[in-house]
Scaffold this active site. Sequence first.
Site, PDB file in Angstrom:
ATOM      1  N   LEU A 175       0.883  -1.163   0.000  1.00  0.00           N
ATOM      2  CA  LEU A 175       0.000   0.000   0.000  1.00  0.00           C
ATOM      3  C   LEU A 175       0.920   1.213   0.000  1.00  0.00           C
ATOM      4  O   LEU A 175       1.884   1.254   0.771  1.00  0.00           O
ATOM      5  CB  LEU A 175      -0.891   0.027   1.245  1.00  0.00           C
ATOM      6  CG  LEU A 175      -1.961  -1.078   1.375  1.00  0.00           C
ATOM      7  CD1 LEU A 175      -2.647  -0.971   2.733  1.00  0.00           C
ATOM      8  CD2 LEU A 175      -2.973  -1.005   0.255  1.00  0.00           C
ATOM      9  N   ASP A 176       0.630   2.198  -0.859  1.00  0.00           N
ATOM     10  CA  ASP A 176       1.497   3.378  -0.857  1.00  0.00           C
ATOM     11  C   ASP A 176       1.365   4.115   0.467  1.00  0.00           C
ATOM     12  O   ASP A 176       0.433   3.876   1.240  1.00  0.00           O
ATOM     13  CB  ASP A 176       1.185   4.296  -2.046  1.00  0.00           C
ATOM     14  CG  ASP A 176      -0.237   4.826  -2.023  1.00  0.00           C
ATOM     15  OD1 ASP A 176      -0.532   5.668  -1.156  1.00  0.00           O
ATOM     16  OD2 ASP A 176      -1.045   4.408  -2.875  1.00  0.00           O
ATOM     17  N   ALA A 177       2.280   5.013   0.738  1.00  0.00           N
ATOM     18  CA  ALA A 177       2.353   5.662   2.052  1.00  0.00           C
ATOM     19  C   ALA A 177       1.058   6.367   2.429  1.00  0.00           C
ATOM     20  O   ALA A 177       0.658   6.373   3.595  1.00  0.00           O
ATOM     21  CB  ALA A 177       3.525   6.640   2.083  1.00  0.00           C
TER      22      ALA A 177
END
Length: 311
Positions: A175-177
Amino acid sequence: MTPPARRDGTPEKKKRDSDMLISNAKPARRQNVKRSQREKKATAQSIANDLGADWLYEDSKSTQNPSTEGERLQKVLAKAGVASRRHAEVLIEAGRVEVNGEVVKRQGVRVNPNVDIIRVDGVRVNVNEEHEYFILNKPRGMQSTMQDDMGRPCVGDMVSEKVASGQRLFHVGRLDADTEGLLILTNDGELANRLMHPKYEVSKTYLATVLGEADNRLIRTLKEGIELDDGKAKADFVQVVDKNQGMSLIRLELHEGRKHIVRRMLKAAGYPVQRLVRTKIHTVQLGDMKPGGIRALNSAELTSLYKVVGM
């Protein structure tokens, strides 16, 4: 006293101690038994080889030698919480248990829980005590890595504090930040690889807060597919959950795993994402877990994941 006469009439000579010979040979009766046992073992091995079932012979040796590696199947099933040992024996007798794809009906079969694949009524049972499975509610701003070279907060920091596994866990996918939500952590490499492989089309569900008040046109657009720079992408399910003051809450389900796929789809449709949370992977749900929360998968969730990827 006159020594006793022998049959030829001559007196029998008295034997001296030095003439006495002590034999260390074992009685013939015992030797014959041992030879018979060796023959039986050789015959059993020969039969097993002819049938292509070496494990049958190995098991017969195991029952004679308690120190042999492996555990009895009924004990392994009991430890996994499937049933009591007695009930496990009933399941085995009924032909409801498989080991590595083969139905086992004989009691006393020994298995290696860390290697062998065991199913009951066709459903895989997790008997490997070395494998661990967790889900984490990844907070916003957290990197989906187990270690970050730039010193940024990452998933590995949270795991080291909350999971005393003794083994290195890794995350299934990313999951991106800026994206929050469900992240699976495990040391089961086979399951992790299959969950990430496009071949198995494992579904993922997201809640996206977007700019703009969405309507049915957005639903049709996303379900029919929208062109992106790396090809067409479409959602399996779309629902407008709520609309308020120029914002909308959208639920999307899709099986694609391309980078930033949900954000790019909604932006291309004219609804930029303001917040994104992954709430579900196949049947495993985030539920009411708070950001940063972590818990172990239950047996039903794990069985469901096994099934969807054909394990």
